[in-house]
Design a protein around this motif. Structure first.
Motif, PDB file in Angstrom:
ATOM      1  N   VAL A  98       4.744  43.394 -49.887  1.00  0.00           N
ATOM      2  CA  VAL A  98       5.449  42.111 -49.802  1.00  0.00           C
ATOM      3  C   VAL A  98       6.304  41.895 -51.039  1.00  0.00           C
ATOM      4  O   VAL A  98       7.476  41.502 -50.950  1.00  0.00           O
ATOM      5  CB  VAL A  98       4.444  40.951 -49.638  1.00  0.00           C
ATOM      6  CG1 VAL A  98       5.163  39.606 -49.676  1.00  0.00           C
ATOM      7  CG2 VAL A  98       3.659  41.103 -48.346  1.00  0.00           C
ATOM      8  N   ARG A  99       5.735  42.172 -52.194  1.00  0.00           N
ATOM      9  CA  ARG A  99       6.472  42.007 -53.455  1.00  0.00           C
ATOM     10  C   ARG A  99       7.724  42.890 -53.466  1.00  0.00           C
ATOM     11  O   ARG A  99       8.805  42.459 -53.902  1.00  0.00           O
ATOM     12  CB  ARG A  99       5.548  42.347 -54.628  1.00  0.00           C
ATOM     13  CG  ARG A  99       6.054  41.878 -55.981  1.00  0.00           C
ATOM     14  CD  ARG A  99       5.019  42.124 -57.069  1.00  0.00           C
ATOM     15  NE  ARG A  99       3.874  41.217 -56.952  1.00  0.00           N
ATOM     16  CZ  ARG A  99       2.667  41.588 -56.546  1.00  0.00           C
ATOM     17  NH1 ARG A  99       2.436  42.852 -56.190  1.00  0.00           N
ATOM     18  NH2 ARG A  99       1.696  40.709 -56.476  1.00  0.00           N
ATOM     19  N   ALA A 100       7.594  44.108 -52.961  1.00  0.00           N
ATOM     20  CA  ALA A 100       8.731  45.032 -52.934  1.00  0.00           C
ATOM     21  C   ALA A 100       9.799  44.611 -51.938  1.00  0.00           C
ATOM     22  O   ALA A 100      10.978  44.949 -52.086  1.00  0.00           O
ATOM     23  CB  ALA A 100       8.240  46.440 -52.602  1.00  0.00           C
ATOM     24  N   ALA A 101       9.404  43.862 -50.905  1.00  0.00           N
ATOM     25  CA  ALA A 101      10.346  43.454 -49.865  1.00  0.00           C
ATOM     26  C   ALA A 101      11.108  42.182 -50.220  1.00  0.00           C
ATOM     27  O   ALA A 101      12.087  41.832 -49.546  1.00  0.00           O
ATOM     28  CB  ALA A 101       9.603  43.255 -48.547  1.00  0.00           C
ATOM     29  N   ILE A 102      10.676  41.480 -51.264  1.00  0.00           N
ATOM     30  CA  ILE A 102      11.384  40.275 -51.703  1.00  0.00           C
ATOM     31  C   ILE A 102      12.772  40.650 -52.223  1.00  0.00           C
ATOM     32  O   ILE A 102      12.942  41.613 -52.955  1.00  0.00           O
ATOM     33  CB  ILE A 102      10.589  39.548 -52.806  1.00  0.00           C
ATOM     34  CG1 ILE A 102       9.265  39.000 -52.255  1.00  0.00           C
ATOM     35  CG2 ILE A 102      11.417  38.437 -53.444  1.00  0.00           C
ATOM     36  CD1 ILE A 102       9.380  37.779 -51.409  1.00  0.00           C
ATOM     37  N   ARG A 103      13.758  39.859 -51.836  1.00  0.00           N
ATOM     38  CA  ARG A 103      15.130  40.076 -52.290  1.00  0.00           C
ATOM     39  C   ARG A 103      15.577  38.902 -53.153  1.00  0.00           C
ATOM     40  O   ARG A 103      14.956  37.829 -53.110  1.00  0.00           O
ATOM     41  CB  ARG A 103      16.072  40.219 -51.083  1.00  0.00           C
ATOM     42  CG  ARG A 103      15.719  41.338 -50.121  1.00  0.00           C
ATOM     43  CD  ARG A 103      16.643  41.320 -48.907  1.00  0.00           C
ATOM     44  NE  ARG A 103      16.267  42.322 -47.918  1.00  0.00           N
ATOM     45  CZ  ARG A 103      16.866  42.459 -46.730  1.00  0.00           C
ATOM     46  NH1 ARG A 103      17.879  41.646 -46.402  1.00  0.00           N
ATOM     47  NH2 ARG A 103      16.455  43.387 -45.892  1.00  0.00           N
ATOM     48  N   PRO A 104      16.653  39.064 -53.895  1.00  0.00           N
ATOM     49  CA  PRO A 104      17.155  37.922 -54.691  1.00  0.00           C
ATOM     50  C   PRO A 104      17.503  36.713 -53.839  1.00  0.00           C
ATOM     51  O   PRO A 104      17.438  35.574 -54.312  1.00  0.00           O
ATOM     52  CB  PRO A 104      18.396  38.497 -55.377  1.00  0.00           C
ATOM     53  CG  PRO A 104      18.125  39.969 -55.458  1.00  0.00           C
ATOM     54  CD  PRO A 104      17.384  40.308 -54.204  1.00  0.00           C
ATOM     55  N   ASN A 105      17.866  36.948 -52.571  1.00  0.00           N
ATOM     56  CA  ASN A 105      18.259  35.850 -51.688  1.00  0.00           C
ATOM     57  C   ASN A 105      17.151  35.436 -50.720  1.00  0.00           C
ATOM     58  O   ASN A 105      17.406  34.722 -49.733  1.00  0.00           O
ATOM     59  CB  ASN A 105      19.522  36.215 -50.904  1.00  0.00           C
ATOM     60  CG  ASN A 105      19.336  37.456 -50.027  1.00  0.00           C
ATOM     61  OD1 ASN A 105      18.490  38.299 -50.310  1.00  0.00           O
ATOM     62  ND2 ASN A 105      20.152  37.584 -48.994  1.00  0.00           N
ATOM     63  N   THR A 106      15.909  35.859 -50.981  1.00  0.00           N
ATOM     64  CA  THR A 106      14.789  35.473 -50.109  1.00  0.00           C
ATOM     65  C   THR A 106      14.472  33.996 -50.304  1.00  0.00           C
ATOM     66  O   THR A 106      14.130  33.563 -51.411  1.00  0.00           O
ATOM     67  CB  THR A 106      13.541  36.316 -50.402  1.00  0.00           C
ATOM     68  OG1 THR A 106      13.837  37.708 -50.201  1.00  0.00           O
ATOM     69  CG2 THR A 106      12.388  35.914 -49.485  1.00  0.00           C
ATOM     70  N   ARG A 120       6.017  31.911 -54.659  1.00  0.00           N
ATOM     71  CA  ARG A 120       6.366  30.976 -55.739  1.00  0.00           C
ATOM     72  C   ARG A 120       7.123  31.674 -56.855  1.00  0.00           C
ATOM     73  O   ARG A 120       8.101  31.145 -57.391  1.00  0.00           O
ATOM     74  CB  ARG A 120       5.098  30.324 -56.302  1.00  0.00           C
ATOM     75  CG  ARG A 120       4.606  29.125 -55.523  1.00  0.00           C
ATOM     76  CD  ARG A 120       3.577  28.334 -56.315  1.00  0.00           C
ATOM     77  NE  ARG A 120       2.429  29.174 -56.676  1.00  0.00           N
ATOM     78  CZ  ARG A 120       1.358  29.331 -55.905  1.00  0.00           C
ATOM     79  NH1 ARG A 120       1.307  28.739 -54.735  1.00  0.00           N
ATOM     80  NH2 ARG A 120       0.348  30.090 -56.300  1.00  0.00           N
ATOM     81  N   ALA A 121       6.680  32.871 -57.219  1.00  0.00           N
ATOM     82  CA  ALA A 121       7.343  33.619 -58.285  1.00  0.00           C
ATOM     83  C   ALA A 121       8.784  33.950 -57.919  1.00  0.00           C
ATOM     84  O   ALA A 121       9.646  34.052 -58.798  1.00  0.00           O
ATOM     85  CB  ALA A 121       6.566  34.901 -58.584  1.00  0.00           C
ATOM     86  N   ALA A 122       9.052  34.105 -56.634  1.00  0.00           N
ATOM     87  CA  ALA A 122      10.398  34.439 -56.159  1.00  0.00           C
ATOM     88  C   ALA A 122      11.232  33.199 -55.862  1.00  0.00           C
ATOM     89  O   ALA A 122      12.408  33.316 -55.504  1.00  0.00           O
ATOM     90  CB  ALA A 122      10.311  35.322 -54.919  1.00  0.00           C
TER      91      ALA A 122
END
Length: 383
Positions: free
Chosen positions: A132-140, A166-168
């Motif tokens: 999940v962490r790896a799939a997060i994008r800047p525009n998520t 939350r971190a993203a």
């Protein structure tokens, strides 16, 4: 009402007796408009039923209480609720991340309705926090969780995913339809928003269609409330009343659903005709430990099985039982069986969410467990 136990709040929250007649059950306000005491002189804040209706308000107050939220909004369907929420959260160029095993209609909504508008969609294995962490994008902007998932009953650690979201800077949404607020409290585990198809366990009797959004954030609540009013996909008063009626017995029904489903899962586990049983309460199920922590009262009434004989065996079994009726939807007091590949998940064929034809999904009802076991075991014997 917040200091009372769940079963008590399910009966009483938002359900004060009628002050005019003393009726224990609040009436259904079947009206489209309300008389005003002069221009702008609203009685109780009501002017037009799309904006507000006392019956819908009573349901919304009840839903907020049961999920531990500050605001709840009742919609005409689960997908209408999801659509309003997503339109409040994303704009063209934004990204939605969801699990790789979710309801096909949710995936279709983002991919085929919001996708052409410019919203990006991708999926990940939500049982793996690193994935999940790896799939997060800047525009998520949205992390969409469904736990237990549909139809493989995958369990997501809500707290772990909420921390990643939350971190993203993303909003974490949990579809709590399968578990219900009786078995699982996503907001207490760090989620930002909860969504429901109230058609399912909350209504509980296969006689009403509806959806809900429950949340705490005041600003987001105002946006969802505006879209509910402006787009108008509200639940009708009779639908709201039927949903309230169903919720009053939610606690006792979910106990029985969970007991029956666990008994059937154990009976089918290891059966020669069954390749695999998917049920969060079954020992050995991937995520069973997380399910036990997040769903301490039980694992719910949904389970799936993969037939050793493939799709042909699945189709034969689906049509050969008496009590498990072949139908879409779930969560009613009666037992249903569904072939996801050709029914509820047909819209995700050719995607990473495609469901194998050997899979059957069971919505285990509250009938006698002995009768249900006999029904499914006799069906397996005839394969």
């Amino acid at each position: 009402m917040t200091d009372h136990d769940f079963a008590t709040r399910a009966i009483h929250a938002g359900q004060a007796f009628d002050p005019t007649t003393g009726a224990v059950v609040p009436p259904v306000y079947l009206t489209s408009t309300f008389v005003q005491d002069g221009v702008g002189g609203l009685r109780g804040g009501y002017e037009y039923a799309r904006a507000a209706n006392p019956t819908r308000d009573s349901l919304q107050e009840l839903l907020a209480s049961l999920e531990g939220g500050d605001r709840a909004f009742s919609f005409a369907s689960g997908l209408a609720a999801e659509d309003a929420l997503l339109r409040a959260l994303v704009k063209p160029g934004d990204h939605v991340l969801m699990g790789n095993d979710v309801y096909g209609g949710t995936h279709r909504l983002v991919r085929k309705v919001l996708g052409p508008w410019g919203v990006e969609l991708s999926t990940a294995e939500f049982g793996d926090a690193d994935a999940v962490r790896a799939a997060i994008r800047p525009n998520t902007k949205v992390v969409w969780v469904e736990t237990p998932s549909n139809p493989f009953m995958k369990v997501t650690d809500i707290e772990a995913i909420a921390e990643i979201g939350r971190a993203a800077g993303a909003v974490v949404v949990v579809d709590n339809t399968f578990a219900t607020p009786y078995l699982q409290q996503p907001l207490a585990h760090g989620a930002d928003v909860v969504v429901h198809s109230t058609t399912k366990y909350l209504g509980g009797h296969s006689d009403v269609v509806g959806g809900a959004v429950v949340l705490r954030d005041g600003e987001l609540a105002e946006q969802v409330g505006f879209l509910q009013f402006a787009a108008g996909a509200v639940s009708g008063p009779l639908d709201a009343w039927l949903t309230v009626r169903g919720i009053k017995t939610l606690a006792v029904r979910m106990d029985r659903h969970s007991q029956n489903a666990l008994a059937i899962a154990r009976a089918l586990h290891g059966h020669a005709a069954v390749e695999r049983v998917y049920y969060p309460g079954l020992e050995g199920h991937l995520g069973a430990e997380v399910a036990a922590r997040q769903m301490p009262r039980g694992a719910g009434g949904m389970l799936s099985i993969a037939l050793a004989g493939g799709e042909a065996a699945a189709l034969r079994l689906a049509g050969s039982m008496e009590l498990f009726q072949l139908a879409e939807s779930l969560g009613g007091v009666e037992s249903l069986v569904n072939h996801p590949a050709q029914m509820t998940h047909a819209s995700v064929r050719g995607t990473e969410l495609e469901v194998p034809g050997s899979l059957l999904r069971f919505s285990v009802g509250i009938e006698s467990v002995d009768d249900l076991l006999a029904d499914v075991l006799q069906g397996l014997e005839r394969l």
